[in-house]
Design an enzyme around this catalytic site. Structure first.
Site, PDB file in Angstrom:
ATOM      1  N   LYS A 182       0.640  -1.331  -0.014  1.00 13.89           N
ATOM      2  CA  LYS A 182      -0.107  -0.030  -0.084  1.00 13.89           C
ATOM      3  C   LYS A 182       1.089   1.407   0.213  1.00 13.89           C
ATOM      4  CE  LYS A 182      -3.303   2.583   2.607  1.00 13.89           C
ATOM      5  NZ  LYS A 182      -2.362   4.012   2.488  1.00 13.89           N
ATOM      6  N   GLY A 239       5.047   3.421  10.952  1.00 16.21           N
ATOM      7  CA  GLY A 239       4.142   4.642  11.216  1.00 16.21           C
ATOM      8  C   GLY A 239       3.768   5.027  12.385  1.00 16.21           C
ATOM      9  N   SER A 240       2.516   5.537  12.651  1.00 19.25           N
ATOM     10  CA  SER A 240       2.226   6.046  13.947  1.00 19.25           C
ATOM     11  C   SER A 240       1.646   4.926  14.897  1.00 19.25           C
ATOM     12  CB  SER A 240       1.065   7.160  13.807  1.00 19.25           C
ATOM     13  OG  SER A 240      -0.065   6.531  13.411  1.00 19.25           O
ATOM     14  N   GLY A 244      -0.780   2.195  13.757  1.00 16.27           N
ATOM     15  CA  GLY A 244      -0.422   0.633  13.686  1.00 16.27           C
ATOM     16  C   GLY A 244      -1.119  -0.138  14.749  1.00 16.27           C
ATOM     17  N   GLU A 263       6.306  -1.289  13.164  1.00 20.03           N
ATOM     18  CA  GLU A 263       7.384  -0.131  13.729  1.00 20.03           C
ATOM     19  C   GLU A 263       6.798   1.070  14.018  1.00 20.03           C
ATOM     20  OE1 GLU A 263       9.253   2.722  14.315  1.00 20.03           O
ATOM     21  OE2 GLU A 263      10.178   2.582  12.396  1.00 20.03           O
ATOM     22  N   CYS A 300      12.221   8.251  13.289  1.00 22.67           N
ATOM     23  CA  CYS A 300      11.510   7.187  14.472  1.00 22.67           C
ATOM     24  C   CYS A 300      12.828   7.130  15.532  1.00 22.67           C
ATOM     25  CB  CYS A 300      11.292   6.118  13.898  1.00 22.67           C
ATOM     26  SG  CYS A 300      12.152   5.208  13.001  1.00 22.67           S
ATOM     27  N   GLU A 389       5.290  10.152  21.995  1.00 28.15           N
ATOM     28  CA  GLU A 389       6.071  10.813  20.918  1.00 28.15           C
ATOM     29  C   GLU A 389       5.496  12.015  20.259  1.00 28.15           C
ATOM     30  OE1 GLU A 389       8.408   9.123  16.808  1.00 28.15           O
ATOM     31  OE2 GLU A 389       6.472   8.221  17.340  1.00 28.15           O
TER      32      GLU A 389
END
Length: 502
Positions: A182, A239-240, A244, A263, A300, A389
């Site tokens: 994607k 991603g976030s 996620g 991740e 990240c 974060e």
């Protein structure tokens, strides 16, 4: 010849157009129209991937290695166009895109070399013992085998190294698994041209058409359809935490749950040990500022938190950091959504009780500038919001009364991608008790330096306990990443003629 995007999906060897579309939001050029996929496109790609797996999953290691090398060659052949499109879409400088392209092709070639060696298969053989008493032992052979079609989600902050042909795709293909990607809507043109490179490699190497597909789109329904398709056997995601976790829950809720290798980010705390802080406070402050603002903080592994003993040395560190940041102006972020989320995060941190503002951030539109705050350990521990974060160049200095309180903060940490100890030789005895604590908190423990940047190598671990990732026994960077898409199979009394040739 200059590559001009056409806005179509690549599904099973065909460039396919959808009725639904979306418009890209590049930084320096007009937006382009791209097809936006859904369940129908996902089903077609997944069916093709399953059909391809019947062949691709049984190719030799050398055949797959040659395929990975050819993908790297095709990406390099499109290098100038990839840089042009990537820079226009993301605002990243040309040098960054060129370096990331080298990292992308480098990891493809690293994985090719790794699978040629064959050690990753972890072959084991217990020979038959027909005369063993009281019961004979059968012949047992074990080898790691590919699991089937893998879904990969492109990342916003790495249009090459963590996207269409990035680490998740490369490791799945190395393992013998077809991939359905994607594409991330922040850089669809970049995703398309890289998919074109993979398509060319498929044709050159004679791979099944369904070995790779790219579906573009912006809807949550597309992502949901991909992770819930019954033929998809695993998911790679960068991603976030919010996105996620939602996809992870969908994978777990399937009639047959599948692994979700997500991740999800980290605050990457840096611990300043007393002797190191006393000896080089100014240098540490300047170095932290540089790492914090690299790529507008959109990594990240961005070291968002510093934990250090309060006092004059910490004051020197803070002044050096703020002085270094005083000349850092606004810079463009990857997307308008990321910029808006950063502004919101800065505002929330600034309103927490006990927080002192050292560097005020200015943000306009898609641009952002760094923000730095200082807070006591007591106020840090009293507000969980500070430990979340904020994706961007936001830093918080947490001052502790002594190393006992520093240890309290270390034990309180949630899962991280990295933790760093800044220390000198004189800090060894103080730092030693921290290692057993910190190694349980992160996938990578650093001594000195800063964590921004992840080396693609055999020993690298990019992952960590939740919420840094959803599977802390895995890594999304380095050759160990291939193991995510394999599973051990034991063959009992299996004739060699029927054993996998790989």
């Amino acid at each position: 010849m200059t590559y001009e995007p056409h806005g179509k999906h690549l599904i099973a060897g065909d460039w396919v157009q959808s009725a639904a579309t979306f418009t890209s939001q590049p930084v320096t050029v007009e937006g382009l129209t791209f097809s936006s996929g859904g369940k129908a496109e996902v089903d077609r790609a997944a069916q093709a991937a399953e059909e391809a797996f019947l062949t691709y999953g049984w190719t030799t290691r050398d055949t797959r290695a040659t395929f990975l090398d050819t993908i790297a060659d095709e990406i390099e052949a499109r290098g100038e166009d990839i840089t042009r499109l990537g820079t226009a879409e993301t605002g990243l400088p040309e040098a960054r895109l060129q370096g990331e392209r080298g990292r992308t092709t480098g990891q493809l070639r690293l994985f090719a070399d790794h699978i040629r060696k064959g050690d990753y298969l972890d072959r084991r053989h217990d020979e038959a013992l027909p005369d063993r008493a009281p019961l004979p032992r059968p012949d047992l052979k074990m080898v790691q085998r590919p699991i089937g079609p893998v879904a990969v989600f492109g990342a916003s902050n790495f249009p090459l190294a963590f996207s269409t042909a990035g680490g998740d795709t490369a490791s799945a293909l190395a393992a013998g698994c077809p991939v359905v990607v994607k594409g991330h809507p922040a850089h669809p043109a970049t995703g398309e041209i890289v998919a074109d490179a993979i398509h060319a490699a498929i044709q050159k190497c004679g791979m099944p058409a369904g070995t790779f597909s790219l579906i573009q789109g912006t809807s949550h329904e597309l992502g949901g359809a991909l992770v819930q398709h019954p033929l998809v056997q695993a998911v790679g995601f960068t991603g976030s935490l919010g996105a996620g976790r939602a996809l992870y829950d969908l994978c777990a809720a399937r009639p047959t749950p599948i692994p979700f290798f997500g991740e999800l980010g980290s605050i990457n705390p840096v611990f300043l040990m007393p002797a190191a802080l006393s000896a080089r406070a100014a240098d540490l402050g300047e170095g932290w500022a540089g790492s914090l603002t690299m790529g507008v903080g959109q990594f990240c592994t961005n070291p968002g938190i510093v934990i250090a003993p309060k006092g004059d040395d910490l004051d020197v560190f803070a002044k050096a950091a703020t002085d270094a940041l005083s000349g850092v102006g606004e810079a463009v972020m990857l997307t308008e959504g990321i910029a808006a989320a950063y502004r919101s995060g800065v505002k929330e941190v600034s309103q927490v009780g006990g927080v002192e503002e050292l560097v005020a951030s200015t943000c306009s539109g898609r641009n952002a500038a760094p923000a730095v705050y200082r807070v006591s350990a007591e106020d840090w521990l009293g507000n969980e919001k500070l430990a979340e974060e904020v994706f961007g160049p936001l830093g918080i200095i947490v001052e502790v009364s002594d190393t006992d309180q520093m240890m309290q903060l270390a034990r309180d940490l949630r899962g991280q991608l990295t933790v760093t100890l800044q220390m000198d030789d004189a800090d060894t005895d103080i730092a030693k008790p921290f290692v057993p604590v910190l190694e349980r908190k992160a996938g990578r423990v650093l001594v000195n330096g800063f964590p921004t940047g992840v080396e693609v190598a055999d020993a690298m671990v990019h992952g960590g306990p939740y919420p840094a990732s959803t599977n802390f026994g895995a890594t999304s960077v380095g050759t160990l990443a291939i193991r995510r898409y394999l599973r051990p199979v034991c063959y009992q009394n299996m004739p060699d003629a029927l054993m996998p040739t790989d």
